[in-house]
Design a protein around this motif. Sequence first.
Motif, mmCIF file in Angstrom:
data_model
loop_
_atom_site.group_PDB
_atom_site.id
_atom_site.type_symbol
_atom_site.label_atom_id
_atom_site.label_comp_id
_atom_site.label_asym_id
_atom_site.label_seq_id
_atom_site.Cartn_x
_atom_site.Cartn_y
_atom_site.Cartn_z
ATOM 1 N N TRP A 156 37.197 50.662 34.795
ATOM 2 C CA TRP A 156 36.812 49.248 34.651
ATOM 3 C C TRP A 156 36.465 48.950 33.189
ATOM 4 N N SER A 157 35.698 49.851 32.574
ATOM 5 C CA SER A 157 35.261 49.665 31.196
ATOM 6 C C SER A 157 36.447 49.650 30.236
ATOM 7 N N LEU A 158 37.405 50.521 30.477
ATOM 8 C CA LEU A 158 38.599 50.569 29.627
ATOM 9 C C LEU A 158 39.368 49.260 29.695
ATOM 10 N N LEU A 159 39.526 48.726 30.897
ATOM 11 C CA LEU A 159 40.235 47.458 31.059
ATOM 12 C C LEU A 159 39.497 46.330 30.345
ATOM 13 N N LYS A 160 38.184 46.325 30.450
ATOM 14 C CA LYS A 160 37.382 45.294 29.790
ATOM 15 C C LYS A 160 37.485 45.410 28.274
ATOM 16 N N LYS A 161 37.447 46.647 27.770
ATOM 17 C CA LYS A 161 37.431 46.878 26.327
ATOM 18 C C LYS A 161 38.791 46.613 25.689
ATOM 19 N N LYS A 162 39.834 47.130 26.295
ATOM 20 C CA LYS A 162 41.158 47.043 25.678
ATOM 21 C C LYS A 162 41.971 45.848 26.166
ATOM 22 N N GLY A 163 41.617 45.313 27.318
ATOM 23 C CA GLY A 163 42.358 44.194 27.866
ATOM 24 C C GLY A 163 41.690 42.870 27.563
ATOM 25 N N SER A 164 42.179 41.841 28.205
ATOM 26 C CA SER A 164 41.659 40.487 28.009
ATOM 27 C C SER A 164 41.273 39.883 29.348
ATOM 28 N N ARG A 165 40.031 39.393 29.442
ATOM 29 C CA ARG A 165 39.526 38.701 30.631
ATOM 30 C C ARG A 165 39.537 39.601 31.871
ATOM 31 N N LEU A 166 39.339 40.890 31.671
ATOM 32 C CA LEU A 166 39.355 41.834 32.793
ATOM 33 C C LEU A 166 37.978 42.434 33.057
ATOM 34 N N GLY A 167 36.939 41.805 32.526
ATOM 35 C CA GLY A 167 35.586 42.266 32.791
ATOM 36 C C GLY A 167 35.073 41.747 34.120
ATOM 37 N N GLY A 168 33.787 41.983 34.377
ATOM 38 C CA GLY A 168 33.214 41.577 35.659
ATOM 39 C C GLY A 168 33.921 42.263 36.811
ATOM 40 N N ASN A 169 34.232 41.498 37.848
ATOM 41 C CA ASN A 169 34.950 42.061 38.998
ATOM 42 C C ASN A 169 36.459 41.897 38.898
ATOM 43 N N THR A 170 36.945 41.198 37.858
ATOM 44 C CA THR A 170 38.372 40.880 37.795
ATOM 45 C C THR A 170 39.240 42.125 37.741
ATOM 46 N N GLY A 171 38.904 43.048 36.850
ATOM 47 C CA GLY A 171 39.691 44.277 36.741
ATOM 48 C C GLY A 171 39.658 45.091 38.013
ATOM 49 N N ALA A 172 38.477 45.191 38.614
ATOM 50 C CA ALA A 172 38.342 45.974 39.847
ATOM 51 C C ALA A 172 39.159 45.370 40.988
ATOM 52 N N TYR A 173 39.116 44.041 41.115
ATOM 53 C CA TYR A 173 39.911 43.393 42.168
ATOM 54 C C TYR A 173 41.400 43.608 41.946
ATOM 55 N N ALA A 174 41.837 43.592 40.693
ATOM 56 C CA ALA A 174 43.249 43.828 40.409
ATOM 57 C C ALA A 174 43.646 45.259 40.758
ATOM 58 N N LEU A 175 42.800 46.211 40.388
ATOM 59 C CA LEU A 175 43.078 47.614 40.743
ATOM 60 C C LEU A 175 43.193 47.767 42.257
ATOM 61 N N ARG A 176 42.247 47.187 42.978
ATOM 62 C CA ARG A 176 42.252 47.263 44.444
ATOM 63 C C ARG A 176 43.530 46.637 45.002
ATOM 64 N N ALA A 177 43.926 45.488 44.474
ATOM 65 C CA ALA A 177 45.092 44.776 45.006
ATOM 66 C C ALA A 177 46.366 45.582 44.846
ATOM 67 N N VAL A 178 46.496 46.302 43.733
ATOM 68 C CA VAL A 178 47.713 47.093 43.514
ATOM 69 C C VAL A 178 47.679 48.384 44.320
ATOM 70 N N GLY A 179 46.477 48.937 44.517
ATOM 71 C CA GLY A 179 46.400 50.132 45.351
ATOM 72 C C GLY A 179 45.537 51.258 44.838
ATOM 73 N N LYS A 180 44.878 51.081 43.681
ATOM 74 C CA LYS A 180 43.992 52.117 43.163
ATOM 75 C C LYS A 180 42.686 52.130 43.949
ATOM 76 N N ASP A 181 42.211 53.315 44.275
ATOM 77 C CA ASP A 181 40.973 53.445 45.035
ATOM 78 C C ASP A 181 39.787 53.034 44.166
ATOM 79 N N THR A 182 39.063 52.026 44.600
ATOM 80 C CA THR A 182 37.883 51.567 43.881
ATOM 81 C C THR A 182 36.951 50.840 44.832
#
Length: 230
Positions: free
Chosen positions: A139-165
Amino acid sequence: MESFVDIYERACQRKGGRELLESLLSEPLSSVQLARLSDDAWLEEFTRKIFQSGFYWSVINAKWAGFREVFWDFSVEKLLYMSPEMYEQRAQDERIVRNYKKVQSIADNCLMIHELALEHGSFSELVAHWPEDNIIELWSLLKKKGSRLGGNTGAYALRAVGKDTFILSRDVEAYLRAHEVISGGLHSQKSLRAAQAFFNELRSQSGYSLQTLSQLVAYSVGDNLVGVSS
Protein backbone atom coordinates in the motif's frame (compact mmCIF):
# COMPACT_ATOMS: atom_id res chain seq x y z
CA MET A 1 -7.90 -9.73 21.13
CA GLU A 2 -10.83 -11.91 20.12
CA SER A 3 -10.04 -15.29 18.63
CA PHE A 4 -10.88 -16.23 15.08
CA VAL A 5 -13.54 -18.62 16.39
CA ASP A 6 -15.30 -15.82 18.30
CA ILE A 7 -15.37 -13.59 15.23
CA TYR A 8 -16.50 -16.39 12.93
CA GLU A 9 -19.32 -17.54 15.21
CA ARG A 10 -20.67 -14.01 15.61
CA ALA A 11 -20.56 -13.46 11.85
CA CYS A 12 -22.49 -16.71 11.39
CA GLN A 13 -25.18 -15.53 13.79
CA ARG A 14 -25.49 -12.15 12.09
CA LYS A 15 -25.64 -13.57 8.57
CA GLY A 16 -28.11 -16.37 9.18
CA GLY A 17 -25.83 -19.34 9.66
CA ARG A 18 -22.62 -20.89 8.39
CA GLU A 19 -23.89 -21.75 4.90
CA LEU A 20 -25.17 -18.24 4.18
CA LEU A 21 -22.02 -16.66 5.59
CA GLU A 22 -19.73 -18.84 3.52
CA SER A 23 -21.65 -17.89 0.37
CA LEU A 24 -20.71 -14.25 1.00
CA LEU A 25 -16.98 -14.86 1.38
CA SER A 26 -14.49 -14.68 -1.48
CA GLU A 27 -10.89 -15.68 -2.10
CA PRO A 28 -8.03 -13.87 -3.86
CA LEU A 29 -6.14 -15.16 -6.87
CA SER A 30 -3.07 -17.32 -6.39
CA SER A 31 0.40 -15.89 -6.95
CA VAL A 32 0.64 -17.90 -10.16
CA GLN A 33 -2.61 -16.42 -11.46
CA LEU A 34 -1.56 -12.91 -10.51
CA ALA A 35 1.83 -13.21 -12.19
CA ARG A 36 0.12 -14.11 -15.47
CA LEU A 37 -1.95 -10.91 -15.57
CA SER A 38 -1.14 -8.13 -17.98
CA ASP A 39 0.24 -4.99 -16.37
CA ASP A 40 -2.52 -3.16 -18.25
CA ALA A 41 -5.05 -4.73 -15.86
CA TRP A 42 -3.47 -2.90 -12.92
CA LEU A 43 -3.49 0.47 -14.65
CA GLU A 44 -7.13 -0.01 -15.56
CA GLU A 45 -8.19 -0.91 -12.03
CA PHE A 46 -6.13 1.84 -10.42
CA THR A 47 -7.88 4.29 -12.74
CA ARG A 48 -11.31 2.84 -12.04
CA LYS A 49 -10.86 3.09 -8.28
CA ILE A 50 -9.46 6.63 -8.52
CA PHE A 51 -12.50 7.76 -10.48
CA GLN A 52 -14.88 5.85 -8.20
CA SER A 53 -13.44 7.61 -5.15
CA GLY A 54 -15.90 10.29 -4.10
CA PHE A 55 -18.31 9.39 -6.90
CA TYR A 56 -21.13 6.93 -7.50
CA TRP A 57 -19.47 3.69 -8.56
CA SER A 58 -22.42 2.82 -10.79
CA VAL A 59 -21.89 5.99 -12.85
CA ILE A 60 -18.21 5.22 -13.40
CA ASN A 61 -18.95 1.61 -14.30
CA ALA A 62 -21.63 2.68 -16.78
CA LYS A 63 -19.08 4.86 -18.57
CA TRP A 64 -16.25 2.35 -18.43
CA ALA A 65 -16.47 1.29 -22.06
CA GLY A 66 -15.90 4.95 -22.92
CA PHE A 67 -12.86 5.10 -20.64
CA ARG A 68 -11.40 2.08 -22.40
CA GLU A 69 -11.93 3.68 -25.81
CA VAL A 70 -10.43 7.01 -24.81
CA PHE A 71 -7.39 5.49 -23.09
CA TRP A 72 -6.53 2.72 -25.56
CA ASP A 73 -7.71 -0.13 -23.33
CA PHE A 74 -5.23 1.11 -20.72
CA SER A 75 -2.27 -0.24 -22.67
CA VAL A 76 0.77 0.76 -20.63
CA GLU A 77 3.00 0.48 -23.69
CA LYS A 78 0.84 2.83 -25.76
CA LEU A 79 -0.01 5.33 -23.01
CA LEU A 80 3.67 5.91 -22.26
CA TYR A 81 3.73 7.87 -25.53
CA MET A 82 0.62 9.94 -24.90
CA SER A 83 1.63 13.58 -24.55
CA PRO A 84 0.42 15.91 -21.78
CA GLU A 85 -1.58 17.79 -24.42
CA MET A 86 -3.35 14.59 -25.44
CA TYR A 87 -4.24 13.83 -21.83
CA GLU A 88 -5.61 17.34 -21.43
CA GLN A 89 -7.70 16.90 -24.56
CA ARG A 90 -9.04 13.53 -23.45
CA ALA A 91 -9.95 14.95 -20.04
CA GLN A 92 -12.70 16.86 -21.86
CA ASP A 93 -14.06 13.83 -23.73
CA GLU A 94 -17.75 13.25 -23.02
CA ARG A 95 -17.28 9.50 -23.09
CA ILE A 96 -15.63 9.67 -19.66
CA VAL A 97 -16.22 11.48 -16.38
CA ARG A 98 -14.32 14.69 -17.01
CA ASN A 99 -11.82 15.40 -14.24
CA TYR A 100 -8.39 16.56 -15.38
CA LYS A 101 -6.56 15.84 -12.13
CA LYS A 102 -7.81 12.26 -12.09
CA VAL A 103 -7.02 11.86 -15.78
CA GLN A 104 -3.47 13.04 -15.03
CA SER A 105 -3.13 10.16 -12.56
CA ILE A 106 -3.30 7.76 -15.51
CA ALA A 107 -0.06 9.14 -16.90
CA ASP A 108 1.61 9.05 -13.48
CA ASN A 109 0.51 5.51 -12.67
CA CYS A 110 1.38 4.30 -16.15
CA LEU A 111 4.94 5.50 -15.58
CA MET A 112 5.03 3.92 -12.11
CA ILE A 113 3.95 0.55 -13.49
CA HIS A 114 6.48 0.77 -16.32
CA GLU A 115 9.38 1.66 -14.02
CA LEU A 116 8.58 -1.07 -11.49
CA ALA A 117 8.15 -3.57 -14.31
CA LEU A 118 11.68 -2.79 -15.48
CA GLU A 119 12.95 -3.64 -11.99
CA HIS A 120 10.88 -6.77 -11.38
CA GLY A 121 10.16 -8.29 -14.78
CA SER A 122 6.57 -7.08 -14.69
CA PHE A 123 4.36 -5.17 -12.31
CA SER A 124 2.25 -8.29 -11.95
CA GLU A 125 5.29 -10.26 -10.82
CA LEU A 126 6.01 -7.66 -8.16
CA VAL A 127 2.47 -7.79 -6.80
CA ALA A 128 2.16 -11.57 -7.11
CA HIS A 129 5.18 -12.25 -4.92
CA TRP A 130 4.66 -9.48 -2.39
CA PRO A 131 4.32 -11.10 1.07
CA GLU A 132 0.79 -10.78 2.41
CA ASP A 133 2.05 -10.57 5.99
CA ASN A 134 3.39 -7.13 5.09
CA ILE A 135 0.75 -5.99 2.63
CA ILE A 136 0.72 -2.50 4.15
CA GLU A 137 4.15 -1.90 2.63
CA LEU A 138 2.70 -2.56 -0.81
CA TRP A 139 0.00 0.00 0.00
CA SER A 140 2.81 2.39 0.97
CA LEU A 141 4.68 1.76 -2.28
CA LEU A 142 1.59 2.55 -4.33
CA LYS A 143 1.01 5.75 -2.36
CA LYS A 144 4.65 6.84 -2.64
CA LYS A 145 5.35 6.03 -6.27
CA GLY A 146 1.86 6.28 -7.71
CA SER A 147 -0.74 9.01 -7.92
CA ARG A 148 -3.95 9.22 -5.85
CA LEU A 149 -3.48 5.67 -4.55
CA GLY A 150 -3.30 6.49 -0.85
CA GLY A 151 -5.97 5.84 1.76
CA ASN A 152 -8.08 2.83 0.81
CA THR A 153 -7.87 3.42 -2.95
CA GLY A 154 -4.78 1.31 -3.58
CA ALA A 155 -6.01 -1.49 -1.33
CA TYR A 156 -9.41 -1.62 -3.04
CA ALA A 157 -7.71 -1.79 -6.43
CA LEU A 158 -5.44 -4.63 -5.29
CA ARG A 159 -8.46 -6.51 -3.94
CA ALA A 160 -10.45 -5.97 -7.15
CA VAL A 161 -7.71 -7.42 -9.35
CA GLY A 162 -7.10 -10.36 -7.04
CA LYS A 163 -4.22 -9.64 -4.65
CA ASP A 164 -4.82 -10.88 -1.12
CA THR A 165 -5.30 -7.89 1.17
CA PHE A 166 -7.45 -6.77 4.04
CA ILE A 167 -9.50 -3.60 3.64
CA LEU A 168 -9.92 -0.89 6.27
CA SER A 169 -13.61 -0.41 5.51
CA ARG A 170 -15.86 1.46 7.93
CA ASP A 171 -16.97 -1.77 9.58
CA VAL A 172 -13.43 -3.11 9.89
CA GLU A 173 -12.25 0.21 11.28
CA ALA A 174 -15.13 0.22 13.78
CA TYR A 175 -14.20 -3.28 14.93
CA LEU A 176 -10.50 -2.44 15.31
CA ARG A 177 -11.27 0.68 17.32
CA ALA A 178 -13.88 -1.01 19.51
CA HIS A 179 -11.38 -3.73 20.40
CA GLU A 180 -8.56 -1.22 20.87
CA VAL A 181 -6.42 -2.70 18.13
CA ILE A 182 -5.92 0.78 16.69
CA SER A 183 -6.26 4.34 17.92
CA GLY A 184 -5.54 7.69 16.35
CA GLY A 185 -5.37 8.13 12.59
CA LEU A 186 -6.62 5.18 10.55
CA HIS A 187 -3.72 5.35 8.10
CA SER A 188 -0.97 6.29 10.54
CA GLN A 189 1.96 3.91 10.54
CA LYS A 190 1.12 2.84 14.09
CA SER A 191 -2.46 1.93 13.13
CA LEU A 192 -1.43 0.20 9.92
CA ARG A 193 1.16 -1.94 11.68
CA ALA A 194 -1.34 -2.84 14.41
CA ALA A 195 -3.98 -3.80 11.84
CA GLN A 196 -1.47 -5.90 9.93
CA ALA A 197 -0.40 -7.71 13.09
CA PHE A 198 -4.05 -8.34 13.99
CA PHE A 199 -4.86 -9.91 10.62
CA ASN A 200 -1.61 -11.87 10.59
CA GLU A 201 -2.60 -13.41 13.93
CA LEU A 202 -6.07 -14.30 12.64
CA ARG A 203 -4.49 -15.87 9.58
CA SER A 204 -2.18 -17.99 11.74
CA GLN A 205 -5.21 -19.18 13.75
CA SER A 206 -7.43 -19.97 10.79
CA GLY A 207 -5.39 -20.45 7.63
CA TYR A 208 -7.84 -18.11 5.88
CA SER A 209 -6.73 -15.40 3.46
CA LEU A 210 -6.54 -11.76 4.52
CA GLN A 211 -9.39 -11.08 2.12
CA THR A 212 -11.70 -13.61 3.75
CA LEU A 213 -10.71 -12.52 7.24
CA SER A 214 -11.38 -8.89 6.39
CA GLN A 215 -14.85 -9.84 5.21
CA LEU A 216 -15.50 -11.93 8.30
CA VAL A 217 -14.51 -9.10 10.63
CA ALA A 218 -16.79 -6.70 8.74
CA TYR A 219 -19.69 -9.15 8.81
CA SER A 220 -19.27 -9.64 12.56
CA VAL A 221 -20.12 -5.99 13.40
CA GLY A 222 -22.06 -2.94 12.24
CA ASP A 223 -25.29 -2.67 10.29
CA ASN A 224 -24.41 -4.99 7.40
CA LEU A 225 -27.05 -7.59 8.14
CA VAL A 226 -28.12 -8.29 4.56
CA GLY A 227 -24.97 -9.55 2.87
CA VAL A 228 -23.27 -6.34 1.75
CA SER A 229 -19.73 -7.15 0.65
CA SER A 230 -16.78 -5.62 2.53
